[in-house]
Motif scaffolding. Structure first.
Motif, PDB file in Angstrom:
ATOM      1  N   UNK A 258       0.856  -1.182   0.000  1.00  0.00           N
ATOM      2  CA  UNK A 258       0.000   0.000   0.000  1.00  0.00           C
ATOM      3  C   UNK A 258       0.895   1.237   0.000  1.00  0.00           C
ATOM      4  N   UNK A 259       0.814   2.041  -1.064  1.00  0.00           N
ATOM      5  CA  UNK A 259       1.635   3.240  -1.189  1.00  0.00           C
ATOM      6  C   UNK A 259       0.773   4.445  -0.894  1.00  0.00           C
ATOM      7  N   UNK A 260       1.125   5.094   0.167  1.00  0.00           N
ATOM      8  CA  UNK A 260       0.388   6.290   0.534  1.00  0.00           C
ATOM      9  C   UNK A 260       1.212   7.496   0.131  1.00  0.00           C
ATOM     10  N   UNK A 261       0.538   8.479  -0.398  1.00  0.00           N
ATOM     11  CA  UNK A 261       1.226   9.716  -0.778  1.00  0.00           C
ATOM     12  C   UNK A 261       1.294  10.581   0.468  1.00  0.00           C
ATOM     13  N   UNK A 262       2.484  10.643   0.995  1.00  0.00           N
ATOM     14  CA  UNK A 262       2.705  11.455   2.174  1.00  0.00           C
ATOM     15  C   UNK A 262       3.526  12.664   1.753  1.00  0.00           C
ATOM     16  N   UNK A 263       3.561  13.681   2.560  1.00  0.00           N
ATOM     17  CA  UNK A 263       4.355  14.858   2.196  1.00  0.00           C
ATOM     18  C   UNK A 263       5.824  14.522   1.935  1.00  0.00           C
ATOM     19  N   UNK A 264       6.345  13.537   2.660  1.00  0.00           N
ATOM     20  CA  UNK A 264       7.747  13.143   2.467  1.00  0.00           C
ATOM     21  C   UNK A 264       7.962  12.605   1.051  1.00  0.00           C
ATOM     22  N   UNK A 265       7.104  11.712   0.575  1.00  0.00           N
ATOM     23  CA  UNK A 265       7.222  11.166  -0.775  1.00  0.00           C
ATOM     24  C   UNK A 265       6.983  12.237  -1.833  1.00  0.00           C
ATOM     25  N   UNK A 266       6.053  13.125  -1.561  1.00  0.00           N
ATOM     26  CA  UNK A 266       5.744  14.197  -2.487  1.00  0.00           C
ATOM     27  C   UNK A 266       6.949  15.134  -2.647  1.00  0.00           C
ATOM     28  N   UNK A 267       7.586  15.472  -1.545  1.00  0.00           N
ATOM     29  CA  UNK A 267       8.769  16.349  -1.591  1.00  0.00           C
ATOM     30  C   UNK A 267       9.913  15.666  -2.330  1.00  0.00           C
ATOM     31  N   UNK A 268      10.149  14.385  -2.046  1.00  0.00           N
ATOM     32  CA  UNK A 268      11.220  13.651  -2.735  1.00  0.00           C
ATOM     33  C   UNK A 268      10.953  13.567  -4.238  1.00  0.00           C
ATOM     34  N   UNK A 269       9.715  13.365  -4.624  1.00  0.00           N
ATOM     35  CA  UNK A 269       9.369  13.296  -6.039  1.00  0.00           C
ATOM     36  C   UNK A 269       9.603  14.643  -6.718  1.00  0.00           C
ATOM     37  N   UNK A 270       9.178  15.721  -6.054  1.00  0.00           N
ATOM     38  CA  UNK A 270       9.379  17.049  -6.627  1.00  0.00           C
ATOM     39  C   UNK A 270      10.871  17.386  -6.748  1.00  0.00           C
TER      40      UNK A 270
END
Length: 189
Positions: A2-14
């Protein structure tokens, strides 16, 4: 998983996308020395458009367009074979000429060869000039020794000594050898 979009993942992606976009904003061109240059700034004004390999935004320099056309009539007619071969390849008139040799490299090589030849010639002229000067000095010394004039020399202590006949004869023999060596030699070509 289960992959949840958390602020940490969002920042790393950006951040990852930012690095990818900065890498895409690169210029690439062939410099005057024939080497590829990579930069985040545009090439200097003296670089021609045909030497720019890559620009930001995915634009690339135009490659030469070669279109191959075949005709059935030309392939069956043996007499028209050279004309058919010339008609098969059509080259874009705006495309850069590809000759297999780099004109700038050839020009640099020719310039270096000319400089080396000029340097060698200058050295030969220098040797010839030194030889002529040695010849003139030696001739004057021979004339002086043969004139019978008293000649003085300085010894190791700095005192003047008048040459006797044996020293005078040996010096005359040494100077005559220099005359024979430098004056009777043909000029170097």
């Amino acid at each position: 998983m289960d992959l949840k979009i958390t602020p940490k993942y969002l920042i790393l992606t950006l951040v990852g996308w930012a690095f990818a976009l900065s890498a895409a904003a690169q210029y690439q061109w062939v410099g005057k020395d024939g080497r590829k240059v990579f930069s985040d700034r545009p090439p200097p004004a003296d670089i021609q458009e045909k030497d720019i390999v890559k620009q930001p935004g995915g634009r690339r320099a135009a490659l030469p367009v070669i279109a191959a056309e075949t005709t059935d009539a030309a392939s069956t007619n043996a007499a028209a074979a050279p004309a058919a071969a010339a008609a098969k390849l059509k080259v874009d008139p705006n495309a850069p000429k590809i000759s297999g040799k780099d004109a700038e490299l050839e020009a640099k090589k020719k310039k270096l060869e000319q400089e080396a030849a000029a340097k060698k010639k200058a050295e030969e002229e220098k040797v010839i000039q030194a030889q002529a000067e040695n010849c003139e000095r030696a001739k004057k010394a021979v004339a002086t020794f043969q004139s019978g004039v008293r000649i003085a020399s300085t010894n190791a202590k700095g005192e003047r000594e008048i040459m006797d006949d044996s020293v005078r004869a040996s010096e005359l023999k040494r100077v005559q050898a220099v005359v024979d060596q430098d004056c009777n030699r043909p000029a170097a070509q």
